[in-house]
Design a protein around this motif. Structure first.
Motif, PDB file in Angstrom:
ATOM      1  N   UNK B 192       0.826  -1.288  -0.052  1.00  0.00           N
ATOM      2  CA  UNK B 192      -0.008   0.052  -0.070  1.00  0.00           C
ATOM      3  C   UNK B 192       0.964   1.085  -0.013  1.00  0.00           C
ATOM      4  N   UNK B 193       1.847   1.280   0.743  1.00  0.00           N
ATOM      5  CA  UNK B 193       3.033   2.423   0.918  1.00  0.00           C
ATOM      6  C   UNK B 193       3.474   2.634  -0.494  1.00  0.00           C
ATOM      7  N   UNK B 194       4.071   1.484  -1.172  1.00  0.00           N
ATOM      8  CA  UNK B 194       4.629   1.741  -2.217  1.00  0.00           C
ATOM      9  C   UNK B 194       3.838   2.264  -3.322  1.00  0.00           C
ATOM     10  N   UNK B 195       2.305   1.744  -3.630  1.00  0.00           N
ATOM     11  CA  UNK B 195       1.457   2.112  -4.285  1.00  0.00           C
ATOM     12  C   UNK B 195       1.263   3.752  -4.209  1.00  0.00           C
ATOM     13  N   UNK B 212      12.226  12.955  -6.845  1.00  0.00           N
ATOM     14  CA  UNK B 212      13.475  12.580  -6.727  1.00  0.00           C
ATOM     15  C   UNK B 212      13.759  11.740  -7.974  1.00  0.00           C
ATOM     16  N   UNK B 213      15.238  11.394  -8.191  1.00  0.00           N
ATOM     17  CA  UNK B 213      15.572  10.470  -9.391  1.00  0.00           C
ATOM     18  C   UNK B 213      14.974   9.075  -9.096  1.00  0.00           C
ATOM     19  N   UNK B 219      15.195   3.160  -4.158  1.00  0.00           N
ATOM     20  CA  UNK B 219      15.992   2.940  -2.900  1.00  0.00           C
ATOM     21  C   UNK B 219      14.996   3.330  -1.734  1.00  0.00           C
ATOM     22  N   UNK B 220      14.435   4.282  -1.864  1.00  0.00           N
ATOM     23  CA  UNK B 220      13.671   4.962  -0.691  1.00  0.00           C
ATOM     24  C   UNK B 220      12.641   3.738  -0.319  1.00  0.00           C
ATOM     25  N   UNK B 221      11.935   3.460  -1.150  1.00  0.00           N
ATOM     26  CA  UNK B 221      10.849   2.625  -1.212  1.00  0.00           C
ATOM     27  C   UNK B 221      11.363   1.080  -0.632  1.00  0.00           C
ATOM     28  N   UNK B 222      12.391   0.818  -1.177  1.00  0.00           N
ATOM     29  CA  UNK B 222      13.002  -0.444  -0.475  1.00  0.00           C
ATOM     30  C   UNK B 222      13.534  -0.416   0.767  1.00  0.00           C
ATOM     31  N   UNK B 223      14.215   0.584   1.248  1.00  0.00           N
ATOM     32  CA  UNK B 223      14.738   0.875   2.491  1.00  0.00           C
ATOM     33  C   UNK B 223      13.433   0.877   3.589  1.00  0.00           C
ATOM     34  N   UNK B 228      10.260  -1.857   7.684  1.00  0.00           N
ATOM     35  CA  UNK B 228       8.959  -2.311   7.987  1.00  0.00           C
ATOM     36  C   UNK B 228       8.531  -3.522   8.329  1.00  0.00           C
ATOM     37  N   UNK B 229       9.174  -4.462   7.174  1.00  0.00           N
ATOM     38  CA  UNK B 229       9.130  -5.988   7.209  1.00  0.00           C
ATOM     39  C   UNK B 229       9.837  -6.612   8.420  1.00  0.00           C
ATOM     40  N   UNK B 230      10.929  -5.941   8.393  1.00  0.00           N
ATOM     41  CA  UNK B 230      11.911  -6.555   9.687  1.00  0.00           C
ATOM     42  C   UNK B 230      10.967  -6.448  11.031  1.00  0.00           C
ATOM     43  N   UNK B 231      10.478  -5.276  11.174  1.00  0.00           N
ATOM     44  CA  UNK B 231       9.641  -4.713  12.227  1.00  0.00           C
ATOM     45  C   UNK B 231       8.534  -5.686  12.371  1.00  0.00           C
TER      46      UNK B 231
END
Lengths: 256, 397
Positions: B192-195, B212-213, B219-223, B228-231
């Motif tokens: 949802x966040x990525x979309x 942003x480029x 990179x921002x989305x992946x980080x 979040x997934x780790x949490x």
């Protein structure tokens, strides 16, 4: 379009207003037609802003009649004025520094759908309006705090075009502006007239007034003190009326 | 003035300098988390992360409402007392009156609503500054709490009411040693966040805004997704998805939308930015002020329910100083002291900074006294940084 001969766009008759012991306005007559820039001039405390604030719904007259296109009205609040398609640029600008250009243009009259903002459409209209005024604003999402004084003034004027107004009140729009910025604002005012609007211009600056207005109305001590055709009146004549060197009886007023 | 060209890429450096205030908090947050995880190996453990969520949820709930009040240019000092009062009412209804849990929740919400109406009336209609009205409210509602509870503590709630703040959703999809359901929920959140980020980016390009480029965006989305997934997986390893976290997520998303996308939120920003302008433009200042305080009252009652459920009872002294934590969270999170500036997400990060600081120091056995000192200094530095940053922005204008 309402041309000469029909009822004037705005007609104020025998307007009076008191603030405590001070008589701000007494028996003032004032008229604006479509396609016309009317300058309201006078010394400090002559009642210019008081009169303008009645048109914008901030103040109400104690006595007198206000008519819009021949119909008697009571402009009881700024939102009522907006509904009557009267827009105002206030002396202190009335812009929110923390909001962007679009948000300021639509402040209080946001386009909404179920209480949600329609940002896309508002930005589109903002861009159109700024283009109409030939304004040089970098982006419609720039916060106001990042704009220069002249750019802020053009945002304030662009604001008036939201909601399809027929009458625009400008209170000291060129105060505190540089020469270039002033020229830009005067161009905006001419464009408002070209768009078919009636414009009330309050200013201290006689050069600006003579540059854009069709008619000049002088107030002195809260009373009418002369009405002049801007193209045929000398600077000295207006100054004399402002300072009270000449006194013009209301009966002698001749327009156009 | 920067000119904007369609789809122009902006590098990391521009992004950071353009938004020092926002990124400043995030950097500070990450630094604090990193520091504590080095100092104490238990800090990032599943159990402790779960604990942080449970322990500070009510401050975050309060900070959401407080942010709106602060952006409006007001302040609410009474929320701690309102937390106590609403918790006390719920306890009276559920523990003494043997009513079902939802009746307790409902009566707490009604009390919060009435408290909000009361304060909203004095601020909006009578025109007394919020500082005074809520200072009075702080005393008033604390006193009422003592009266309602008859000066004694009530406990325990137990049952479903207790579960509001102490329950977990897990085991729905099974999983061995890790709760699949929790992981799935977090995965949905990440997508949802990525979309939504992608749509925002598309919109900005369509309206010829700076973005942003592409590599930086990805990179921002992946980080964010990784963190979040780790949490989420840490929570899943512990006891699963806390119910409070779901409540909190719903509130944060809902109020972010209210503040950024609704007319009501826009008017709150306008009033806080320039009261006079808002008034002249036809914004209904009284109405907006009133409902902002009502909203604060209701959110305080939500926090009251969560807090009383967590402590499994109601105490006359509950919620003491909560208002200060909530206010501090907003200011650390970038709200302006003069109103008109601030975001819900910022207040949440500000609240998390306070939470992480408190929890980290607790784990290390730092005493209450030193904890207070550290929190005080952090608040002061955050606001000083804000003022310094604003002066710098004005100088470059």
């Amino acid at each position: 379009m309402n041309e000469r001969g029909g009822a004037p766009l705005l007609s104020m008759r025998q307007i009076s207003k008191r603030f405590g012991a001070v008589e701000a306005l007494s028996g003032v007559d004032f008229e604006v037609r479509a396609h016309e820039v009317v300058a309201l001039v006078g010394d400090n405390g002559a009642g210019k802003s008081t009169l303008a604030r009645m048109v914008s719904g901030v103040l109400q007259p104690d006595a007198g009649i206000i008519e819009i296109e021949g119909q008697q009205v009571s402009i009881s609040s700024p939102s009522v004025a907006h509904e009557m398609r009267i827009a105002t640029v206030f002396q202190d600008l009335a812009l929110a520094d923390n909001l962007d250009v679009t948000a300021n243009l639509f402040l209080g009259h946001e386009l909404r759908e179920n209480g949600m903002l329609q940002d896309g459409r508002m930005e589109q209209i903002t861009r159109d309006v700024l283009a109409k005024l030939a304004s040089r604003i970098p982006s419609v999402r720039t916060p106001l705090s990042a704009l220069s004084a002249g750019q802020r003034q053009s945002v304030a004027i662009a604001r008036t075009l939201i909601g399809d107004p027929r009458l625009v009140v400008l209170d000291e729009p060129t105060a505190a502006l540089s020469a270039v910025q002033t020229a830009e604002v005067l161009t905006h005012i001419e464009r408002l007239r070209d768009l078919g609007l009636g414009v009330i211009l309050i200013s201290h600056n006689m050069t600006d007034v003579r540059a854009v207005s069709d008619r000049i109305e002088v107030l002195r001590h809260g009373r009418n003190n002369g009405s002049f055709d801007a193209s045929r009146t000398s600077f000295e004549e207006i100054l004399a009326a402002i300072t009270g060197a000449t006194h013009v009886e209301p009966g002698l007023r001749s327009v156009g | 003035m920067t000119t904007t060209v369609a789809g122009v890429g902006v590098g990391v450096r521009d992004l950071v300098t353009r938004n020092v205030r926002q990124s400043g908090i995030f950097v500070a947050f990450i630094a604090i988390v990193a520091l504590f995880s080095v100092l104490n190996s238990d800090f990032l453990s599943p159990g402790n992360l779960t604990n942080i969520v449970l322990q500070y949820s009510y401050v975050l709930i309060l900070a959401t409402g407080m942010l709106m009040v602060i952006v409006l240019g007001q302040i609410d000092l009474s929320v701690g007392s309102v937390v106590a009062l609403t918790g006390a009412v719920a306890a009276e209804v559920v523990i003494k009156g043997h009513a079902p849990w939802y009746v307790g929740v409902l009566s707490a919400l009604v009390v919060g609503f009435l408290v909000g109406c009361w304060q909203g009336f004095w601020v909006a209609s009578v025109g007394i500054p919020g500082f005074i009205v809520t200072l009075a409210g702080m005393l008033l509602f604390r006193g009422l709490t003592y009266i309602v509870l008859n000066n004694i503590s009530l406990s325990p709630f137990n049952g479903t009411y207790y579960g509001i703040a102490n329950g977990f959703l897990n085991g729905l999809f099974g999983g061995y040693g890790i709760d699949t359901f929790t992981v799935v929920i977090f995965a949905i959140a990440v997508v949802g966040y990525a979309v939504s980020q992608w749509r925002t980016r598309r919109g900005r390009i369509a309206y010829q805004q700076v973005v942003e480029s592409m590599p930086l965006f990805v990179a921002k989305i992946v980080v964010v997704a990784a963190v979040v997934m780790w949490f989420g997986s840490q929570l899943a390893r512990s006891r699963g998805l806390p119910i409070v976290l779901i409540l909190l997520a719903v509130l944060i998303i809902a109020y972010s939308i209210v503040m950024q996308k609704s007319v009501f939120g826009r008017h709150i920003y306008a009033i806080g930015g320039n009261l006079n302008a808002a008034q002249l433009s036809g914004v209904k200042v009284r109405k907006v002020t009133f409902w902002t305080f009502v909203n604060m009252g209701v959110l305080a009652s939500v926090a009251g329910v969560v807090f009383s459920a967590r402590t499994n009872g109601a105490q006359p002294g509950a919620g003491n100083m909560f208002e200060l934590d909530a206010i501090a969270a907003c200011f650390i999170g970038g709200a302006s002291t003069t109103g008109g500036v601030g975001r819900v997400t910022g207040a949440m990060v500000g609240g998390l900074i306070m939470a992480v600081l408190a929890n980290g120091m607790q784990l290390m056995g730092v005493g209450q006294a030193v904890q207070q000192v550290v929190k005080g200094i952090v608040l002061l530095l955050a606001v000083a940084f804000d003022i310094w940053n604003r002066r710098r922005a004005e100088a470059t204008r």
